[in-house]
Design a protein around this motif. Structure first.
Motif, mmCIF file in Angstrom:
data_model
loop_
_atom_site.group_PDB
_atom_site.id
_atom_site.type_symbol
_atom_site.label_atom_id
_atom_site.label_comp_id
_atom_site.label_asym_id
_atom_site.label_seq_id
_atom_site.Cartn_x
_atom_site.Cartn_y
_atom_site.Cartn_z
ATOM 1 N N UNK A 151 0.816 -1.232 0.000
ATOM 2 C CA UNK A 151 0.000 0.000 0.000
ATOM 3 C C UNK A 151 0.840 1.270 0.000
ATOM 4 N N UNK A 152 1.957 1.190 -0.748
ATOM 5 C CA UNK A 152 2.784 2.386 -0.929
ATOM 6 C C UNK A 152 2.570 2.973 -2.319
ATOM 7 N N UNK A 153 1.876 2.248 -3.188
ATOM 8 C CA UNK A 153 1.633 2.731 -4.550
ATOM 9 C C UNK A 153 0.268 2.251 -5.007
ATOM 10 N N UNK A 154 -0.231 2.906 -6.071
ATOM 11 C CA UNK A 154 -1.524 2.503 -6.647
ATOM 12 C C UNK A 154 -1.302 2.145 -8.113
ATOM 13 N N UNK A 155 -1.919 1.061 -8.553
ATOM 14 C CA UNK A 155 -1.705 0.625 -9.940
ATOM 15 C C UNK A 155 -2.397 1.578 -10.916
ATOM 16 N N UNK A 156 -1.729 1.805 -12.056
ATOM 17 C CA UNK A 156 -2.337 2.623 -13.108
ATOM 18 C C UNK A 156 -2.931 1.724 -14.188
ATOM 19 N N UNK A 157 -2.431 0.496 -14.265
ATOM 20 C CA UNK A 157 -2.862 -0.406 -15.328
ATOM 21 C C UNK A 157 -2.500 -1.852 -14.967
ATOM 22 N N UNK A 158 -3.039 -2.787 -15.750
ATOM 23 C CA UNK A 158 -2.724 -4.211 -15.541
ATOM 24 C C UNK A 158 -2.888 -4.915 -16.887
#
Ligand code: NZQ
Ligand code: ZN
Length: 392
Positions: free
Chosen positions: A124-131
């Protein structure tokens, strides 16, 4: 009733022989190269992997393979997958297996679309932009990952098991042939049945708003899973029972049984994740081992729900008081776990944590949940430790 968003983009292809449509389904994704991701070998032994490869070959789709995903899937395998996919120019991930394989594929998908460390999502230090898009051929009814927004990965060092939730990773399609689950060991079938029940129970035992349609769906799902689990215990090749459980597994964790309920609980899951990280237990068995203790601990704060559950799901005779009725419901669920040869405490699960390990699990659980978890009752670290001690 609370406002809600219900988002289920996954195309479901359900029934006998559906895995033979893989070539067609992947063709519709317009991808260049596919990674077939799988586990410890059950799909090789059953011949499924070969059939899937043949279906992709027939459709003229390039593919490579990466196996070796273990239950409680490891971050090291995710890194290996990201390196391989980058080198090979993979742009579509086909998970052939259960929750562990699907979650590993989702993590690879996230990792392929970011520059930094994919673990930062789970930390929970980053948020995904894509997958990258993920497709699924499901071989065990359990996690619901074939339609869920979730991926759960364990960091090898320290056994830290963490989930990351985002709609980006919901699979584009899920092929579900109940026959494929007939090679499962009985223990894994039972673990899966528990997990499926728990995904709805985590949405049902809340103190939030209610929606009758959602509660009725939830209760129907739980009754269906219990009835068909019992059939499977004695008749594991019963196709209809396999099918009921498999479809229930997807509906239980795609959001349907929580619509309008304003809050999820998921405390039992978060408590289990620490047990899975530290002792590598099967997820469903870990849930069964902790649920009864959790239920008794939170009962007073969520009494009307437990009474409704006792009546509408477990079908118990009402007691003299609401509390007695609710307790009968909890006992009936534990009886069901025993019937399925599932544990109802840590000893039966086969683990014996020291006091220090119990404190560590409670502390890690509190850290992972930002200090508090739950809706039936909001739990802090001291509550988590108390439940672990009750479950010993
Ligand atoms: O690895 P192989 O050889 O395939 O064997 C697997 C594995 O040992 C075996 N198996 C699967 N299908 C089989 C089979 N054996 C024979 N015949 C078949 N048809 O079963 C074993 C367990 O597989 P696994 O994928 O680990 O099971 P499950 O689907 O229960 O997944 C568990 C993981 O999912 C996570 C759990 O925490 C755990 O890490 N969860 C993921 C969720 C999500 N993404 O939405 C939600 C859940 O709450 C859960 O946390
Ligand atoms: Zn679960």
């Amino acid at each position: 009733m609370s406002n809600f968003t219900y988002y289920t983009p996954t195309k479901v292809i359900f029934g006998r022989g559906t895995e033979n449509q893989i070539g067609e389904l992947v063709t519709a994704q317009h991808c260049k190269k596919v990674l077939i991701h799988y586990g410890g070998g059950s799909v090789k032994r059953s011949g499924l992997l070969e059939r899937i490869g043949a279906s992709l070959d027939a459709a003229g789709i390039a593919h490579i393979e990466l196996g070796g995903v273990v239950p409680n899937p490891r971050l090291s395998k995710v890194y290996e997958g990201i390196d391989l996919c980058r080198k090979e120019g993979v742009d579509f991930l086909l998970a052939v297996g259960g929750g562990s394989v699907i979650d590993s594929a989702k993590a690879i998908g996230y990792g392929m679309c970011m520059d930094g460390d994919v673990w930062d999502l789970y930390d929970h230090k980053a948020k995904a932009a894509s997958c990258l898009p993920v497709g699924v051929v499901l071989t065990i009814a359990a996690s619901g990952s074939e339609m869920s927004d979730s991926s759960v990965i364990t960091k090898d060092e320290g056994g830290i098991k963490r989930g990351y939730n985002d709609d980006l990773c919901r699979p584009v399609f899920a092929v579900m042939n109940p026959e494929l689950t007939m090679t499962l060991p009985d223990y894994q079938t039972a673990c899966g049945c528990v997990d499926i029940l728990m995904h709805t129970m985590e949405r049902y035992f809340t103190s939030g708003d209610k929606l009758e349609i959602t509660d009725s769906l939830a209760e129907g799902l739980m009754r269906t899973v219990i009835a068909n689990s019992k059939i499977l215990r004695d008749d594991p090749h019963n196709y209809d029972a396999r099918a009921e459980v498999m479809w229930a597994g997807s509906l239980s964790h795609n959001g349907l049984t929580g619509c309008g309920n304003s809050a999820n609980d998921f405390a039992s899951h978060r408590l289990e994740h620490e047990m899975g990280g530290m002792f590598d237990v099967a997820h469903g068995a870990g849930l069964a081992a902790v649920w009864g203790s959790w239920a008794r601990y939170v009962l007073a704060d969520c009494l009307p729900r437990f009474v409704r559950f006792a009546r509408n799901v477990m079908n118990v005779e009402p007691g003299a008081t609401d509390e007695e009725t609710a307790l009968r419901g909890i006992e009936a669920m534990e009886d069901f776990y025993r019937f399925m040869k599932m544990p109802t405490n840590m000893r039966e699960l086969g683990i014996d944590p020291t006091d220090e390990q119990m404190r560590t699990m409670a502390h890690m659980c509190a850290l992972a949940t930002g200090g508090h978890v739950g809706s039936a009752k909001v739990l802090g670290e001291a509550d988590m430790l108390a439940i672990y001690n009750m479950a010993k």
